[in-house]
Each structure stands twice: as structure tokens, then as C-alpha cells.
Scaffold this motif. Sequence first.
Motif, PDB file in Angstrom:
ATOM      1  N   ARG A 202       7.054   4.861   2.112  1.00 55.25           N
ATOM      2  CA  ARG A 202       6.385   3.576   1.954  1.00 55.25           C
ATOM      3  C   ARG A 202       5.074   3.492   2.722  1.00 55.25           C
ATOM      4  O   ARG A 202       4.141   2.830   2.326  1.00 55.25           O
ATOM      5  N   ASN A 203       5.035   4.160   3.862  1.00 54.00           N
ATOM      6  CA  ASN A 203       3.790   4.133   4.628  1.00 54.00           C
ATOM      7  C   ASN A 203       2.905   5.275   4.138  1.00 54.00           C
ATOM      8  O   ASN A 203       3.082   6.428   4.493  1.00 54.00           O
TER       9      ASN A 203
ATOM     10  N   LYS B 159      10.628   4.154   5.530  1.00 53.77           N
ATOM     11  CA  LYS B 159       9.733   3.021   5.775  1.00 53.77           C
ATOM     12  C   LYS B 159       9.085   3.132   7.140  1.00 53.77           C
ATOM     13  O   LYS B 159       9.703   3.619   8.082  1.00 53.77           O
TER      14      LYS B 159
ATOM     15  N   GLU C 171       3.549  -3.861   3.497  1.00 51.44           N
ATOM     16  CA  GLU C 171       3.261  -2.484   3.107  1.00 51.44           C
ATOM     17  C   GLU C 171       3.608  -2.246   1.634  1.00 51.44           C
ATOM     18  O   GLU C 171       2.829  -1.701   0.870  1.00 51.44           O
TER      19      GLU C 171
ATOM     20  N   GLU D  49       1.235  -4.111  -0.758  1.00 49.92           N
ATOM     21  CA  GLU D  49      -0.045  -3.447  -1.038  1.00 49.92           C
ATOM     22  C   GLU D  49       0.146  -2.219  -1.913  1.00 49.92           C
ATOM     23  O   GLU D  49      -0.675  -1.910  -2.777  1.00 49.92           O
ATOM     24  N   ASP D  50       1.253  -1.539  -1.692  1.00 47.98           N
ATOM     25  CA  ASP D  50       1.547  -0.344  -2.474  1.00 47.98           C
ATOM     26  C   ASP D  50       1.750  -0.699  -3.952  1.00 47.98           C
ATOM     27  O   ASP D  50       1.184  -0.073  -4.838  1.00 47.98           O
TER      28      ASP D  50
END
Lengths: 278, 186
Positions: free
Chosen positions: A229-230, A273, B47, B50-51
Motif C-alpha cells: 500500500r505504501n 500497509k 494512503e 490516493e492509490d
Amino acid sequence: MENINKKVWDLAENYQKELSPDVDKAWTEFNKRREVENEGKVVKRNFLLPLGIAASLMLLVGFFFFNSSTQNSMETIHTAANQIEKLGLPDGSEVWLNENTTVSHFAVNGSDRTVELQGEAFFEVEKDENNPFIIKTGGAVIEVLGTAFNVKNVKNGVEVEVRNGIVRVNGNKVKAGEQIFISNSGSIEKNKGSNIGGWINKELNFDKVPLSEIINEIEEIYKVKVAVRNLKLNDCSFTTEFHDESIENILEILKVGFGCELKKINNESFVLKGGSCR
Amino acid sequence: MNPDLSKTDQEILEAFGKNHDQGMEMMFKKYFALVSTVVYRILNDSEIAEDLAQEVFLSVWKNRETININSSLKSYLVRAARNKTLNYIRDNKVKTSVSEEMPDLPDFTPGIEKEIAGKDLRKKVSQLIDMLPERCRYTFVLSRFENLTYKEIAKEMGISEKTVENQISKALQFLRKGLANFLDDK
């Protein structure tokens, strides 16, 4: 609805939630993703594509079979989904077939050592300098004298990675540790290979490899999907070795390595995550 | 001010038709924040928001040759964002949810003056909704703000309608307790 609940429901109208992302940064990121998207046509090593696309590219698809022109009669072996098979050939060479793979091989050891392949296989070829071992697959003809290497049909071409010795693919020399990709249109790309034949016994070594590539290899070998996810983590390199580990253990190591949270959605999908490059 | 923000939808679509690259940039810069907010409102994770917003624009880009936006650009993007989010929820079904426990209510002293109370109410409502356990929050938000029926929510989340109903009543109960001050005023 109960009266009081109706009031609560109405009060919920006051819910406020707004995100103010850094749009310029997002635009830069978007351009990166867009580029990768466009490159779908020119596949790069390890398929640095978004997860979904990568997964479809990984489908081991064979395109066409060459008509056998050999006098030596052929035997055909086919593996089903989730089946890995080791095959001994009459000349002493060994072949590990990955799932959904078909290999037609010569029936007797002689001057003709031609094999036809559709799918993915790792070869350890017995040395015979007078009689080259030949693999026909997709649009590629691979000639070897004695060596170990992996051949894989992907959607738009053939990928050959060499572990030992030298292999000739459509006339191009590929040395140990190298990978060559021949697209269906005939274009050629050479790269560094990694974990060649790693799918056989799940022996994986990563030496300063970006997380995105590690994830791609793991997804392919373990038939799972891992969402990172990051996005900032994708370029972070990591050094580690896995010796026939379970997918859970592997992800646990990545989780600790990057300080992520790990979420198991089901047996085939996981989410990492948060976290940061350490 | 960023010139792309002042462009009307019509201008953006026209530009997009003539020059994909230029039109894409205008569209992205004007609507990225909105699209991320649509996702964020449902998922409460900046997060992921935005993804997924990136993916919404990427789909537009992928279909640039064939895309046909008849409605307003804004509502097209909002709808796309919502669908993308629902797909995300469906693909990431939380079967064994981490925690279904209702959190403790936060301390809260209501403002005295009316104006402050209004601001506090917004803050309070937002705080309480965001505190709900994941599954409970999804069901509530989808029902309350995205106007999905129980049946639709059940389908998207892979849970039964009965569970949806329970989750929403749990959410209402929690909000009712948390908003007691505002409810007693009446």
C-alpha cells in the motif's frame, strides 16, 4: 426507523472528511505509473508493472508449436495446474516442468536432441559437444551444449535465463546469470537474471533488490497477490534469502524488515500497509 | 492560482479530445483531490485513497482513445471513484475482522455558545464515525452517504443483509451515545 435513530441519522449529515493530497507530487507519481503502463508492450525484466497486469503477464502461455521435423519420434509430457514434474531425458539431461507446461522430447538418445516446449521449464543439459541440445519454443530456438537454464513462454514472448554455461537463443549468446527476452515481434532485450529456476524448490536469494521485484517473484512462485500500500516502498532495496519458506514466513520477514503492518485477506491475498525504507 | 483549476469541464474535455496529454494533466490537477476525497470518505485511509484515485485516472488514461464522457466530467469521476472503492472493498473482504469491538466513547465537553456548538458537532460526528470498527464503519458510510441499499452493501462486502442491518444499528447506537449532548438539547 425509531425516532431517536432518525435524529442520529440526520445529525450524521455533519460528517466531514476531506483529503488534501499534494497534487503535484501525485501528478509525478501518475506519470510514472502511466509510463509503466505504456511499457506493457516492451516487457522489462521481472515485469515491473502494476500488480494486476503483472499477474496476467505471468500467465504461462505458449503460442505455437513448431512442427517436428525430426526423425526421432517424440514423446509428450504435460503438467496440470499446481503440478511440478521432474523429467529425465534419454540423453541424461534433466528437465523440471512448471505447472501447465508441455514438453515434447526425443524418445531415444541420438544425434537429434530437439525438444519442444510450451510453458516454463528449467533444463540441466548433459554435455554432448557434437550434438547440440535444441529447444523450440514460441518464436525462439535455443541451442545449448551443456548447461542449466530456465525457459519460459510469457504472453508476448519467450524468456530465457541461464544459470550455468552459455546458451544460444536465436543466435544470441546468453551467459550464466543473464536473461534474454525475445518478443513475439522478434525484438531482443538482455538483462540480469535472478533466482533462476527458483520455482523448483523455492530457493530465493535477493541481494539489494527493490521490494517491487521481490514481490513480483514471490507472487509468481507462491501464486499469491501481495498489495504494497505504501508506494514509496517499491523502490526500497532489501537483501534476504528464503529457503523453501511458507508465504506467511516470507511476508513476516518483509513486514519486520520494512516495519509494515501485514494483513491476510485470504490464502491468496495479502496487504502490506505502511512501513518505510529502513 | 493553478491555471488548471480554473478550467471548466467543457474546456478540459475539449482539450482532452485534441491533446490527450494536455487534457489529462488539466483533469488530474483539477480533480485529483476530489477523487481522493470520495475514496477517503468511504475507506478512511489516506494512503489507499490516493492509490485508488491514481487508478481512477489511470483507467481514464488507458481508455483515452475510446472513452466517452457524456455526463459531466465531475460526476463521471466521482462515480468512477466510488466504483473503484466498492471493488476494493469487495476484493479485500474482511472475513475475520481484526476487531469488532466498539471503542470507548471519547471525553467531550460541549461548547456553550451556539456557533461553537455547530463546529463541535461536525468535529464530534466525524470523530465518532471514524472511530467505528472497520466493517461497521463501511456499512454505515455506504448506507448513509453513498445511499446504497442493505442488499447492495451485503453484496459488495460479502456479508448477509442481516449483518448489514446489525452493523448499522450498532453504529447508530454508538453515535447516539456519543451525541447524547446534542440530542438532549432538543
